[in-house]
Design an enzyme around this catalytic site. Structure first.
Site, PDB file in Angstrom:
ATOM      1  N   GLU A   1      69.962 -54.399 -51.057  1.00 21.62           N
ATOM      2  CA  GLU A   1      70.477 -53.484 -52.051  1.00 21.62           C
ATOM      3  C   GLU A   1      71.194 -54.375 -53.076  1.00 21.62           C
ATOM      4  O   GLU A   1      70.995 -54.265 -54.295  1.00 21.62           O
ATOM      5  CB  GLU A   1      71.123 -52.291 -51.581  1.00 21.62           C
ATOM      6  CG  GLU A   1      70.388 -51.532 -50.669  1.00 21.62           C
ATOM      7  CD  GLU A   1      71.046 -50.310 -49.822  1.00 21.62           C
ATOM      8  OE1 GLU A   1      72.177 -50.384 -50.147  1.00 21.62           O
ATOM      9  OE2 GLU A   1      70.374 -49.548 -49.082  1.00 21.62           O
TER      10      GLU A   1
ATOM     11  N   LEU B   1      71.893 -68.661 -42.716  1.00 22.63           N
ATOM     12  CA  LEU B   1      72.064 -67.669 -43.955  1.00 22.63           C
ATOM     13  C   LEU B   1      71.778 -68.502 -45.303  1.00 22.63           C
ATOM     14  O   LEU B   1      72.266 -69.458 -45.706  1.00 22.63           O
ATOM     15  CB  LEU B   1      73.128 -66.637 -43.817  1.00 22.63           C
ATOM     16  CG  LEU B   1      73.473 -65.647 -44.759  1.00 22.63           C
ATOM     17  CD1 LEU B   1      72.563 -64.417 -44.537  1.00 22.63           C
ATOM     18  CD2 LEU B   1      74.754 -65.161 -44.782  1.00 22.63           C
TER      19      LEU B   1
ATOM     20  N   ASN C   1      60.969 -57.660 -48.973  1.00 28.41           N
ATOM     21  CA  ASN C   1      60.908 -57.790 -50.164  1.00 28.41           C
ATOM     22  C   ASN C   1      59.566 -58.563 -50.630  1.00 28.41           C
ATOM     23  O   ASN C   1      59.812 -59.696 -50.619  1.00 28.41           O
ATOM     24  CB  ASN C   1      61.799 -58.155 -50.969  1.00 28.41           C
ATOM     25  CG  ASN C   1      61.905 -58.178 -52.423  1.00 28.41           C
ATOM     26  OD1 ASN C   1      60.988 -57.849 -53.103  1.00 28.41           O
ATOM     27  ND2 ASN C   1      63.070 -58.444 -52.922  1.00 28.41           N
TER      28      ASN C   1
ATOM     29  N   GLU D   1      59.939 -61.711 -53.765  1.00 28.77           N
ATOM     30  CA  GLU D   1      60.720 -62.835 -53.425  1.00 28.77           C
ATOM     31  C   GLU D   1      59.845 -64.012 -53.180  1.00 28.77           C
ATOM     32  O   GLU D   1      59.679 -65.254 -53.552  1.00 28.77           O
ATOM     33  CB  GLU D   1      61.787 -62.960 -52.475  1.00 28.77           C
ATOM     34  CG  GLU D   1      63.082 -62.038 -52.905  1.00 28.77           C
ATOM     35  CD  GLU D   1      64.182 -61.951 -51.768  1.00 28.77           C
ATOM     36  OE1 GLU D   1      65.147 -61.414 -52.037  1.00 28.77           O
ATOM     37  OE2 GLU D   1      63.647 -61.945 -50.840  1.00 28.77           O
TER      38      GLU D   1
END
Length: 425
Positions: A65, A311, A337, A340
């Site tokens: 988000e 990450l 998503n 991407e």
């Protein structure tokens, strides 16, 4: 509008619980190596000064988000060159990624707890002129106290699960009290727009918007790392399984084992959605009897499986392959998503549990920009088809990029619509 009894009860309960919740929340951030002074932002204690002039506050919860609105903030900043932005989120992971990709004139803070004290301190310091909430971040006191401060307000990318819709439907007065604060509500699809109106949101202020995750832009890449990885890989074929969840990796590893029978030099880059599950996933790879390398140990891609348990490096792994399978879709999690992937220059594969992106995948499938696998047993056939058919793979990649670029062109319209509705000009 009369204050519902449920809201009054919620406020009273939050005042009782806030000392306990605050302690637990601060400790959680500290365990994630967030400095104590920053963890106290959750109590409404600002660690940055408010810039002079117009301030637009964006509030999001999760990593997805948060990142989904950065492109929107950038575009609004271009249309409002003197405005400043504040973005709040709740986790250490989201903070790290946001701060690496923030647009100009923007600061990040951890979101205040939904209780009187933290919210009063937060709003007194920041005094936002407008507040934009993302997806399902509907904290009752945050909404009503922001509204009472005089800020104009919008809800963007609005979505709710069927369970949440049913829960709100049982509390129509509370729903009406909360949704009444918004000057504009932009939903992800027509069905959600209809659901919001049924939940007492003011119909003239509700409209279908766009899935903001389509505007997130390409993931950041480390070109030196990509060069090293490609040198290590040579001409080995590669496929990526990204954002996988517990219960999915076993099927993906079984699929890779079958693919190795036809492509013995094939490498799987396995990227768990939550890097802290690295040890757990490594155990699964070991049990499957495959050789591996591990990014959190400093390795470059090698072996039969490369565990990418760090990450912020996903863009690098997408750059190494034309074929990406998106997790969170073999189980009823909702999918992840696909934009991407499309923007990175790869073709998109996914399971069928993609209700968080239902309209997106439907449109991408129709355009030849994505493919859905029937289940884990179907993965080897789909990946093998793309490995063997160069023309089909190239066609799918072009379709994915074309689709993503077409969605991106709509961002200016959404930015202008928000600026007008929030009275920012």
């Amino acid at each position: 509008m009369r204050v519902p009894v449920l809201y009054r009860a919620y406020v009273a309960l939050s005042m009782v619980l806030v000392p306990f919740v605050a302690r637990a929340t601060v400790k959680k951030l500290q365990r994630a190596d967030v400095p104590t002074y920053r963890a106290h932002e959750r109590l409404g204690n600002a660690t940055e000064n408010r810039a002079n002039g117009t301030l637009i506050w964006f509030h999001a919860a999760s990593v997805g988000e948060s990142l989904s609105v950065l492109a929107l903030m950038t575009r609004m900043g271009e249309q409002l060159p003197s405005a400043h932005f504040l973005i709040t989120s709740g986790t250490a992971t989201s903070a790290a990624l946001i701060e690496a990709r923030m647009p100009p004139r923007c600061v990040h803070q951890f979101a205040p707890l939904d209780a009187p004290g933290p919210l009063k301190r937060f709003l007194r310091h920041w005094q936002p002129d407008a507040a934009i909430f993302v997806e399902s971040e509907l904290w009752p006191q945050m909404l009503r106290r922001t509204y009472a401060s005089g800020a104009t307000m919008a809800l963007v990318n609005a979505r709710m699960s069927e369970r949440s819709i049913a829960s709100w439907a049982k509390r129509p007065r509370l729903a009406a009290y909360l949704f009444d604060v918004f000057d504009l509500i932009l939903t992800q699809n027509d069905a959600m727009a209809e659901a919001m109106v049924r939940l007492q949101a003011p119909a003239p202020k509700v409209a279908r918007g766009q899935n903001l995750k389509s505007f997130a832009g390409p993931l950041p890449q480390d070109h030196d790392l990509i060069f090293e990885a490609r040198a290590t890989l040579g001409h080995r074929p590669v496929w990526v399984a990204a954002s996988t969840h517990a219960g999915e990796e076993q099927g993906i590893l079984a699929a890779h084992k079958r693919l190795l029978e036809q492509h013995p030099d094939l490498l799987l880059i396995l990227v768990p959605r939550h890097p802290e599950r690295g040890d757990e996933v490594l155990q699964l790879i070991s049990e499957a009897g495959m050789s591996y390398s591990r990014r959190s140990s400093g390795d470059l891609p090698s072996g039969e499986v490369f565990l990418a348990d760090t990450l912020g490096e996903l863009g690098n792994w997408y750059a190494l392959s034309d074929i990406v399978f998106l997790g969170g879709s073999l189980l009823p999690i909702g999918g992840h998503n696909p934009f991407e992937v499309a923007q990175s220059g790869a073709t998109v594969l996914s399971g069928t549990h993609v209700f968080n992106f239902a309209e997106t995948f439907s449109a991408m499938e129709a355009a030849g920009a994505a493919g859905l696998v029937a289940g884990k047993e179907d993965i080897p056939a789909q990946v093998n088809r793309l490995l063997n058919d160069t023309n089909a793979r190239a066609k799918a990649i072009v379709a994915a990029k074309t689709f993503a670029n077409g969605e991106n062109s709509k961002l200016d319209t959404i930015a202008a619509r928000l600026i007008k509705a929030l009275k920012l000009t």
